[in-house]
Design a protein around this motif. Structure first.
Motif, mmCIF file in Angstrom:
data_model
loop_
_atom_site.group_PDB
_atom_site.id
_atom_site.type_symbol
_atom_site.label_atom_id
_atom_site.label_comp_id
_atom_site.label_asym_id
_atom_site.label_seq_id
_atom_site.Cartn_x
_atom_site.Cartn_y
_atom_site.Cartn_z
ATOM 1 N N SER A 141 0.825 -1.213 0.000
ATOM 2 C CA SER A 141 0.000 0.000 0.000
ATOM 3 C C SER A 141 0.861 1.265 0.000
ATOM 4 N N GLY A 142 1.878 1.295 0.865
ATOM 5 C CA GLY A 142 2.767 2.450 0.881
ATOM 6 C C GLY A 142 3.548 2.575 -0.412
ATOM 7 N N SER A 143 3.999 1.439 -0.944
ATOM 8 C CA SER A 143 4.737 1.458 -2.215
ATOM 9 C C SER A 143 3.860 2.006 -3.343
ATOM 10 N N ALA A 144 2.567 1.664 -3.290
ATOM 11 C CA ALA A 144 1.646 2.135 -4.329
ATOM 12 C C ALA A 144 1.474 3.645 -4.270
ATOM 13 N N ALA A 145 1.293 4.181 -3.059
ATOM 14 C CA ALA A 145 1.125 5.636 -2.942
ATOM 15 C C ALA A 145 2.412 6.363 -3.304
ATOM 16 N N ILE A 146 3.569 5.776 -2.965
ATOM 17 C CA ILE A 146 4.844 6.368 -3.384
ATOM 18 C C ILE A 146 4.924 6.388 -4.909
ATOM 19 N N ALA A 147 4.591 5.257 -5.540
ATOM 20 C CA ALA A 147 4.635 5.190 -7.008
ATOM 21 C C ALA A 147 3.710 6.224 -7.632
ATOM 22 N N ALA A 148 2.508 6.368 -7.067
ATOM 23 C CA ALA A 148 1.558 7.351 -7.600
ATOM 24 C C ALA A 148 2.119 8.759 -7.491
ATOM 25 N N GLY A 149 2.734 9.077 -6.352
ATOM 26 C CA GLY A 149 3.320 10.401 -6.172
ATOM 27 C C GLY A 149 4.479 10.653 -7.120
#
Length: 372
Positions: free
Chosen positions: A288-296
């Motif tokens: 989940s954190g990796s996904a939000a980092i990728a989105a940012g």
């Protein structure tokens, strides 16, 4: 990955998100202190309760609807929000403000738009005038009480990085919707005060929290999802402000974002994900954190803030996220709800479980990766 491949994964994730079912507050009455330290809080696991996991989930669904530029999920939103209004909302706090973020974009399209607008405006006013504040007038990270739908945990004198996503993005969007400069100014102030106390100059990363009674960052742990709330949240905020933000303030926010992005680039695991304790490669990799980092990061590249090396890093993360989506659409390797801890082991011991926000943040990252 092609749009066709991404959309196949997206629709699996969405179907699972909309049918997660619900776990309610009453079940938390029997949860032990040991359970909560592992992230076992029943209300968090489904889509049916009104709290931060569901709010983030609904925001991911809104972002997909926005990509399609139609109202395909409006019946779901209508049922969800109307049902909660009829039931009665839980206690007012930072985390129960999260469902207001998607609502602030949606209310004009809902049947009782005037009622929902008034509900949003009252919550924004509550943030301004009734939410407890820390020294320096930061938003105190008041949360829902475990096992009591109408209760709160005050977390007195504490700032948490989660607050920026859970409440400040909503306040800023309502400022735009209602023409309230005081709300807009407060959103700026909250980003500034959270950066002041949570940004670590030595590493370029964000601490999970700060407490004024001891004037420290708790255990000084750099948590993946906590950092991701800023990575993705600051880009959401800058886009929402458009050209209205003071240029000096905008530059300060961009410089902070770039410092964090450069630090994150160095910490990405070979798989494409990031560890739940960013600086501890013995901690599990967390989706989940990796996904939000990728989105940012993807947003940063699109905005011309970040260079192509960040595109490559985000692409690796997107591929890894897709590998962590099961055949039934469950996003795997998502850490459960996480309070602030004093040691890396606290974060490493949080259980891995399917969560609404895991579905939503994976969805958000995959939507950002689509070519329009």
């Amino acid at each position: 990955m092609s749009n066709e491949q991404l959309l196949e994964k997206i629709h699996l994730v969405v179907e699972k998100l909309m049918n997660l079912g619900g776990s309610d507050y009453d079940k938390d009455r029997t949860v032990s202190r040991t359970d909560t330290k592992k992230g076992i809080i029943q209300r968090d696991f489904g889509i049916e309760e009104w709290d931060w996991p569901q709010g983030v989930g609904l925001y991911g669904l809104y972002k997909l609807q926005d990509f399609y530029e139609d109202g395909r999920y409006l019946p779901f939103f209508e049922k969800w929000y109307s049902g909660h209004v009829d039931k009665g909302l839980p206690s007012k706090n930072i985390n129960t403000t999260a469902p207001f973020l998607p609502l602030s974009y949606l209310y004009e399209s809902l049947t009782k738009s005037g009622d929902f607008k008034e509900l949003c405006e009252k919550r924004a006013d509550w943030l301004m005038n009734e939410l407890p504040k820390t020294p320096d007038n930061g938003f105190q990270h008041v949360t829902s009480a475990i096992g009591d739908r109408n209760g709160v945990s005050l977390n007195e004198g504490q700032l948490w990085v989660d607050t920026l996503f859970m409440s400040v993005l909503f306040l800023n969007n309502m400022a735009n919707q209602s023409g309230r400069q005081d709300w807009k100014n407060e959103a700026i102030h909250q980003f500034l005060v959270h950066i002041k106390y949570l940004f670590d100059k030595k590493t370029g990363l964000f601490h999970h929290g700060f407490r004024f009674d001891k004037m420290d960052n708790f255990g000084g742990i750099f948590w993946c999802r906590g950092n991701s709330w800023f990575t993705y949240g600051i880009m959401e905020y800058l886009d929402n402000c458009k050209e209205e933000l003071n240029e000096g303030v905008r530059t300060f926010f961009i410089d902070t974002f770039k410092s964090q992005a450069e630090a994150l680039l160095k910490l990405q695991a070979p798989s494409g994900l990031w560890h739940t304790v960013l600086t501890d490669d013995t901690s599990y990799e967390e989706v989940s954190g990796s996904a939000a980092i990728a989105a940012g990061l993807l947003r940063g590249v699109k905005a011309g803030i970040l260079n192509e090396s960040f595109q490559a890093a985000a692409d690796r993360a997107i591929a890894a996220i897709c590998e962590n989506i099961s055949e039934d659409g469950t996003v795997l390797n998502v850490s459960a709800g996480t309070g602030i801890g004093m040691t890396a082991d606290h974060y490493k011991n949080i259980l891995i479980m399917p969560m609404a926000y895991g579905q939503a943040l994976a969805l958000t990252a995959l939507c950002e990766a689509l070519e329009k």
